[in-house]
Motif scaffolding. Structure first.
Motif, PDB file in Angstrom:
ATOM      1  N   ASP A 495       0.815  -1.214   0.000  1.00  0.00           N
ATOM      2  CA  ASP A 495       0.000   0.000   0.000  1.00  0.00           C
ATOM      3  C   ASP A 495       0.850   1.266   0.000  1.00  0.00           C
ATOM      4  O   ASP A 495       0.547   2.229  -0.715  1.00  0.00           O
ATOM      5  N   GLN A 496       1.930   1.270   0.758  1.00  0.00           N
ATOM      6  CA  GLN A 496       2.751   2.475   0.840  1.00  0.00           C
ATOM      7  C   GLN A 496       3.478   2.736  -0.473  1.00  0.00           C
ATOM      8  O   GLN A 496       3.621   3.873  -0.909  1.00  0.00           O
ATOM      9  N   LYS A 497       3.921   1.680  -1.111  1.00  0.00           N
ATOM     10  CA  LYS A 497       4.590   1.799  -2.405  1.00  0.00           C
ATOM     11  C   LYS A 497       3.630   2.354  -3.455  1.00  0.00           C
ATOM     12  O   LYS A 497       3.987   3.219  -4.268  1.00  0.00           O
ATOM     13  N   THR A 498       2.398   1.850  -3.443  1.00  0.00           N
ATOM     14  CA  THR A 498       1.398   2.326  -4.388  1.00  0.00           C
ATOM     15  C   THR A 498       1.067   3.792  -4.138  1.00  0.00           C
ATOM     16  O   THR A 498       0.934   4.579  -5.082  1.00  0.00           O
ATOM     17  N   PHE A 499       0.922   4.154  -2.876  1.00  0.00           N
ATOM     18  CA  PHE A 499       0.619   5.539  -2.522  1.00  0.00           C
ATOM     19  C   PHE A 499       1.682   6.468  -3.100  1.00  0.00           C
ATOM     20  O   PHE A 499       1.377   7.479  -3.747  1.00  0.00           O
ATOM     21  N   SER A 500       2.940   6.116  -2.909  1.00  0.00           N
ATOM     22  CA  SER A 500       4.042   6.940  -3.398  1.00  0.00           C
ATOM     23  C   SER A 500       4.056   6.984  -4.918  1.00  0.00           C
ATOM     24  O   SER A 500       4.256   8.047  -5.528  1.00  0.00           O
ATOM     25  N   ALA A 501       3.853   5.835  -5.551  1.00  0.00           N
ATOM     26  CA  ALA A 501       3.862   5.786  -7.012  1.00  0.00           C
ATOM     27  C   ALA A 501       2.751   6.639  -7.614  1.00  0.00           C
ATOM     28  O   ALA A 501       2.944   7.308  -8.633  1.00  0.00           O
ATOM     29  N   PHE A 502       1.578   6.633  -6.985  1.00  0.00           N
ATOM     30  CA  PHE A 502       0.457   7.401  -7.526  1.00  0.00           C
ATOM     31  C   PHE A 502       0.605   8.905  -7.264  1.00  0.00           C
ATOM     32  O   PHE A 502      -0.087   9.702  -7.882  1.00  0.00           O
ATOM     33  N   LEU A 503       1.508   9.259  -6.358  1.00  0.00           N
ATOM     34  CA  LEU A 503       1.868  10.668  -6.221  1.00  0.00           C
ATOM     35  C   LEU A 503       3.018  11.027  -7.148  1.00  0.00           C
ATOM     36  O   LEU A 503       3.505  12.156  -7.141  1.00  0.00           O
ATOM     37  N   ASP A 504       3.461  10.029  -7.946  1.00  0.00           N
ATOM     38  CA  ASP A 504       4.572  10.221  -8.880  1.00  0.00           C
ATOM     39  C   ASP A 504       5.806  10.699  -8.134  1.00  0.00           C
ATOM     40  O   ASP A 504       6.503  11.621  -8.552  1.00  0.00           O
ATOM     41  N   TYR A 505       6.068  10.004  -7.004  1.00  0.00           N
ATOM     42  CA  TYR A 505       7.137  10.447  -6.119  1.00  0.00           C
ATOM     43  C   TYR A 505       8.326   9.494  -6.185  1.00  0.00           C
ATOM     44  O   TYR A 505       8.878   9.270  -7.252  1.00  0.00           O
ATOM     45  N   THR A 506       8.704   8.855  -5.105  1.00  0.00           N
ATOM     46  CA  THR A 506       9.982   8.149  -5.025  1.00  0.00           C
ATOM     47  C   THR A 506       9.911   6.669  -5.376  1.00  0.00           C
ATOM     48  O   THR A 506      10.943   5.999  -5.387  1.00  0.00           O
ATOM     49  N   GLU A 507       8.740   6.124  -5.624  1.00  0.00           N
ATOM     50  CA  GLU A 507       8.641   4.696  -5.918  1.00  0.00           C
ATOM     51  C   GLU A 507       7.759   4.465  -7.138  1.00  0.00           C
ATOM     52  O   GLU A 507       7.007   5.342  -7.572  1.00  0.00           O
ATOM     53  N   GLN A 508       7.856   3.246  -7.675  1.00  0.00           N
ATOM     54  CA  GLN A 508       7.077   2.854  -8.845  1.00  0.00           C
ATOM     55  C   GLN A 508       6.417   1.511  -8.598  1.00  0.00           C
ATOM     56  O   GLN A 508       6.887   0.712  -7.781  1.00  0.00           O
ATOM     57  N   VAL A 509       5.346   1.272  -9.323  1.00  0.00           N
ATOM     58  CA  VAL A 509       4.690  -0.031  -9.268  1.00  0.00           C
ATOM     59  C   VAL A 509       4.600  -0.669 -10.645  1.00  0.00           C
ATOM     60  O   VAL A 509       4.008  -1.727 -10.802  1.00  0.00           O
ATOM     61  N   SER A 510       5.206  -0.031 -11.636  1.00  0.00           N
ATOM     62  CA  SER A 510       5.175  -0.550 -12.999  1.00  0.00           C
ATOM     63  C   SER A 510       6.418  -0.072 -13.734  1.00  0.00           C
ATOM     64  O   SER A 510       6.891   1.042 -13.510  1.00  0.00           O
ATOM     65  N   LEU A 512       6.367   0.505 -16.823  1.00  0.00           N
ATOM     66  CA  LEU A 512       5.830   1.454 -17.791  1.00  0.00           C
ATOM     67  C   LEU A 512       5.116   2.577 -17.051  1.00  0.00           C
ATOM     68  O   LEU A 512       4.616   2.382 -15.947  1.00  0.00           O
ATOM     69  N   PRO A 513       5.033   3.757 -17.636  1.00  0.00           N
ATOM     70  CA  PRO A 513       4.324   4.861 -16.980  1.00  0.00           C
ATOM     71  C   PRO A 513       2.848   4.514 -16.774  1.00  0.00           C
ATOM     72  O   PRO A 513       2.228   3.846 -17.601  1.00  0.00           O
ATOM     73  N   LEU A 514       2.299   4.968 -15.674  1.00  0.00           N
ATOM     74  CA  LEU A 514       0.882   4.761 -15.388  1.00  0.00           C
ATOM     75  C   LEU A 514       0.060   5.902 -15.967  1.00  0.00           C
ATOM     76  O   LEU A 514       0.497   7.053 -15.997  1.00  0.00           O
ATOM     77  N   ASP A 515      -1.138   5.568 -16.405  1.00  0.00           N
ATOM     78  CA  ASP A 515      -2.086   6.587 -16.858  1.00  0.00           C
ATOM     79  C   ASP A 515      -2.804   7.128 -15.618  1.00  0.00           C
ATOM     80  O   ASP A 515      -3.968   6.831 -15.361  1.00  0.00           O
ATOM     81  N   LEU A 516      -2.069   7.917 -14.851  1.00  0.00           N
ATOM     82  CA  LEU A 516      -2.553   8.356 -13.548  1.00  0.00           C
ATOM     83  C   LEU A 516      -3.694   9.356 -13.667  1.00  0.00           C
ATOM     84  O   LEU A 516      -3.725  10.172 -14.601  1.00  0.00           O
ATOM     85  N   PRO A 517      -4.609   9.323 -12.709  1.00  0.00           N
ATOM     86  CA  PRO A 517      -5.600  10.404 -12.635  1.00  0.00           C
ATOM     87  C   PRO A 517      -4.887  11.688 -12.230  1.00  0.00           C
ATOM     88  O   PRO A 517      -3.724  11.658 -11.804  1.00  0.00           O
ATOM     89  N   PRO A 518      -5.538  12.827 -12.358  1.00  0.00           N
ATOM     90  CA  PRO A 518      -4.901  14.096 -11.948  1.00  0.00           C
ATOM     91  C   PRO A 518      -4.388  14.013 -10.522  1.00  0.00           C
ATOM     92  O   PRO A 518      -5.056  13.494  -9.628  1.00  0.00           O
ATOM     93  N   LEU A 519      -3.172  14.525 -10.306  1.00  0.00           N
ATOM     94  CA  LEU A 519      -2.558  14.447  -8.984  1.00  0.00           C
ATOM     95  C   LEU A 519      -3.112  15.527  -8.072  1.00  0.00           C
ATOM     96  O   LEU A 519      -3.193  16.701  -8.462  1.00  0.00           O
ATOM     97  N   PRO A 520      -3.469  15.167  -6.852  1.00  0.00           N
ATOM     98  CA  PRO A 520      -3.858  16.192  -5.878  1.00  0.00           C
ATOM     99  C   PRO A 520      -2.645  17.057  -5.519  1.00  0.00           C
ATOM    100  O   PRO A 520      -1.493  16.631  -5.642  1.00  0.00           O
ATOM    101  N   ARG A 521      -2.917  18.251  -5.077  1.00  0.00           N
ATOM    102  CA  ARG A 521      -1.843  19.074  -4.520  1.00  0.00           C
ATOM    103  C   ARG A 521      -1.463  18.482  -3.164  1.00  0.00           C
ATOM    104  O   ARG A 521      -2.323  18.304  -2.307  1.00  0.00           O
ATOM    105  N   TRP A 522      -0.183  18.190  -2.972  1.00  0.00           N
ATOM    106  CA  TRP A 522       0.192  17.476  -1.765  1.00  0.00           C
ATOM    107  C   TRP A 522       1.518  17.959  -1.209  1.00  0.00           C
ATOM    108  O   TRP A 522       2.306  18.603  -1.897  1.00  0.00           O
ATOM    109  N   SER A 523       1.724  17.630   0.049  1.00  0.00           N
ATOM    110  CA  SER A 523       2.960  17.990   0.730  1.00  0.00           C
ATOM    111  C   SER A 523       3.194  16.989   1.845  1.00  0.00           C
ATOM    112  O   SER A 523       2.285  16.234   2.226  1.00  0.00           O
ATOM    113  N   THR A 524       4.417  16.975   2.371  1.00  0.00           N
ATOM    114  CA  THR A 524       4.720  16.105   3.503  1.00  0.00           C
ATOM    115  C   THR A 524       4.573  16.879   4.805  1.00  0.00           C
ATOM    116  O   THR A 524       4.931  18.059   4.898  1.00  0.00           O
TER     117      THR A 524
END
Length: 679
Positions: A495-510, A512-524
């Motif tokens: 779950d944590q890896k997926t979360f990071s990948a879908f924020l297009d951050y430090t990890e990947q789950v594929s 190939l590039p994912l056809d991601l939905p629009p990214l929310p504005r986010w911060s740590t």
């Protein structure tokens, strides 16, 4: 961050995992392909385990219970009435079987295949075997290993092995002339009764330079040996760096689809393909089941939102007739019990999930601490066993929902609340609320109009979805739905890896590039002195003042518990940094099945929530006034921050392989080298 250290024991495997990406992901038109998140048709969350199917002569869920809860010795007897109904079905009903419960159909066909072999009726067995292989070929390996239907384990019985296949020296690669890999020695690895040794002893074959650089040529020598290597590699990918799973699974999928003898080879050859594929199944992190139904997750049921809290109770009464889930009915029913909105955050609700004795015993004090800080009436607990629900109803003022254990709850709960216009702060239960987080969340979110705030790491770029603020926006809803769909469809994914990948951050789950939905504005969230962790794992810890800590997250490491992997939890218990002077007693005595006393280290969860001073839990008393808690906090405080981890990937990566051990030359030259080394 904790996963990076948890997986170090498997890092040598990944160091050797080299994938040729030079030609992957490029379409004929020169544009890079992307991996879709949402299916082009059909449901978002297919009922692969047939938990909700109705309208046929077979009660598929009841039959599945035979395999899930019954002894394998009783599977055959207890399956008899279902198999009879299966064989007696008219063509029209059989077609409904295939549509409604394809995994159950595969199980039925494999059981009939095995039964016919046991009776010596090879003509009948061939028919059922062909039917089962055709059904298997319709699904990717990740779905086949994710289901609870025991399709591959049914093919592992020694008593029904066909001698002609098991003793076929050519099929089992025992007489390959001048081989590029010592196939008999590779096969001998699987003679060991300790299956855990299979993976250790197979490393030198699975991750050899020959297997990496000569895969196609080796396949001509020994197809089943190469496929066995792919299965072992796929398991390693599932347990560690998931980006490589699809590449290792594809040859297996192609083989099942194209080779008429694939099922027979899985069932009867000496290469233990069925056992190994079933081992991947044991390592999946969640099942194909959700406590909410698809309509509740994808949109607001009924298409009409109640206008205010006072109308929600009445609306709740009509939900059961509309087919709403128990979890959703509980959610709507608890909303009138929410207190007034928090200052500066009128739509914010704190949510978490709880189950199991090790957590349930702390529920009273957890809720008490939330009440003491003014959060109690805006705290909702997703209770995943009967004990937790009973305790919650008593301690948390009816703000309780019922569900079942699944890591997917970390996405379903915030999503459903967001559909109703409520912001959420997800907090894992293994935290201690040092002070009210609300003003810190409000202040941080306002700086960039952030829609997601997630906890970070003290000395690295890694994020942790144990603490996450979600703003109820359409972008967040779409994003969360995408995360949930991907996780559901990839049951081995973390779950944590997926979360990071879908924020297009430090990890990947594929790969190939994912056809991601629009990214929310986010911060740590501020991870140095406010939303902090112990230094149990590399890159963690904190710095600053005790009085400035907002939430202390213990990193209990049990997100994989029950998956068959449990990397983080088991690693934490064995190798976590525990200080001798945290609090007496440092060890707890327990008793195993033979009444022999053993000891375990005290977890931070127990240390923080089992102090004798009730004021720590039922008043806003500063927790660091407790000598034991103060000592534990100070043990993790650091005077300096290392910087060498920043910019590094979080978790093992497939591109760690640096080419060491690879050979140079043409395919013919490499093959000659391999044959010379084997000889």
């Amino acid at each position: 961050m904790q996963r990076r250290l948890a997986y170090l024991s498997l890092a040598p495997l990944l160091l050797a995992l080299s994938l040729d990406l030079s030609c992957k992901g490029i379409a004929d038109n020169g544009r890079q392909e992307t991996v879709p998140i949402f299916p082009s048709e059909g449901p978002l969350f297919p009922d692969y385990d047939c938990l909700k199917t109705e309208g046929t002569s077979i009660n598929w869920r009841a039959w599945l219970d035979v395999f899930v809860h019954g002894s394998p010795h009783t599977w055959s007897t207890k399956s008899s009435p279902y198999l009879i109904a299966f064989m007696d079905a008219e063509p029209e009903e059989f077609y409904r079987f295939q549509k409604q419960c394809p995994m159950g159909v595969i199980t039925a066909e494999i059981m009939l295949y095995v039964s016919a072999i046991a009776q010596g009726d090879h003509e009948v067995s061939a028919g059922w075997g062909d039917a089962a292989r055709e059904m298997l070929s319709r699904f990717p390996l990740r779905i086949l290993v994710g289901t609870q239907w025991p399709n591959f384990v049914l093919l592992t019985g020694e008593n029904t092995r066909i001698p002609e296949i098991a003793e076929d020296r050519q099929r089992n690669c025992l007489d390959v002339e001048n081989p590029a890999i010592d196939w008999p020695s590779f096969l001998k690895v699987f003679d060991d009764e300790d299956k855990e040794e299979w993976f250790v002893q197979s490393i030198r074959y699975v991750w050899s330079w020959q297997m990496r650089q000569l895969t196609n040529l080796l396949y001509k020598e020994c197809p089943l040996g190469v496929l066995t290597a792919h299965v072992i590699a796929a398991f390693t990918c599932a347990a560690t760096e998931s980006t490589c799973f699809a590449d290792q699974a594809k040859p297996i999928e192609d083989w099942i689809q194209s080779d008429p003898d694939a099922l027979a080879s899985i069932a009867h050859s000496r290469w233990p393909l069925g056992v190994l594929i079933n081992h991947i199944s044991r390592g999946t992190r969640h099942r194909f089941a959700l406590d909410f139904n698809e309509e509740e997750l994808a949109s607001l049921p009924g298409g009409a939102e109640p206008k205010n809290l006072t109308s929600w109770g009445q609306w709740s009464a009509s939900l059961q007739e509309q087919g709403a889930s128990q979890a959703y009915r509980d959610l709507i029913g608890l909303l009138p019990h929410l207190g007034n909105g928090l200052l500066g955050a009128p739509t914010l609700v704190y949510v978490t999930m709880i189950y199991g004795r090790s957590f349930n015993r702390h529920l009273r004090r957890f809720c008490g601490r939330a009440r003491a800080l003014g959060l109690g009436k805006r705290l909702v607990l997703f209770t995943l066993d009967d004990e937790a629900y009973s305790l919650c109803m008593k301690e948390n003022g009816h703000r309780c929902m019922r569900g079942t254990p699944s890591i997917l709850n970390k996405f379903t709960m915030p999503l459903v609340f967001a559909r109703l216009g409520l912001d959420t702060m997800w907090i894992d239960l293994d935290v201690f609320l040092m002070k009210d987080p609300t003003p810190y969340l409000v202040e941080h979110a306002s700086h960039g109009d952030y829609e997601i705030l997630i906890s970070g790491s003290f000395e690295s770029d890694c994020i942790c979805n144990g603490l996450v603020y979600f703003k109820a926006t359409q972008v967040v809803c779409d994003w969360l739905l995408g995360v949930l769909v991907w996780m559901y469809d990839h049951p081995y994914e973390h779950d944590q890896k997926t979360f990071s990948a879908f924020l297009d951050y430090t990890e990947q789950v594929s790969n190939l590039p994912l056809d991601l939905p629009p990214l929310p504005r986010w911060s740590t969230l501020e991870a140095v002195n406010q939303f902090v962790t112990p230094d149990t794992y590399e890159g963690n810890g904190w710095s600053g003042n005790l009085e400035d800590i907002v939430i202390y997250h213990f990193l209990n490491g049990e997100s994989d518990t029950g998956s068959g992997l449990d990397q983080s939890g088991s690693w934490m218990r064995e190798y976590g940094h525990f200080e001798d002077d945290w609090a007496p007693p440092q060890e707890r005595t327990r008793y195993d099945g033979q009444n022999a006393p053993t000891t375990t280290k005290v977890t931070l969860m127990d240390l923080f929530y089992m102090q004798p001073d009730d004021d720590l839990y039922f008043t806003d008393k500063a927790p660091y006034e407790s000598p034991a808690i103060r000592s534990a906090l100070l043990a993790a405080r650091k005077e300096t921050r290392r910087t060498d981890l920043f910019g590094r990937p979080c978790g093992p990566m497939t591109d760690m392989h640096d080419g060491a051990g690879d050979r140079t030359g043409s395919a013919e030259e490499l093959l000659a080298q391999a044959k010379q080394e084997t000889g």
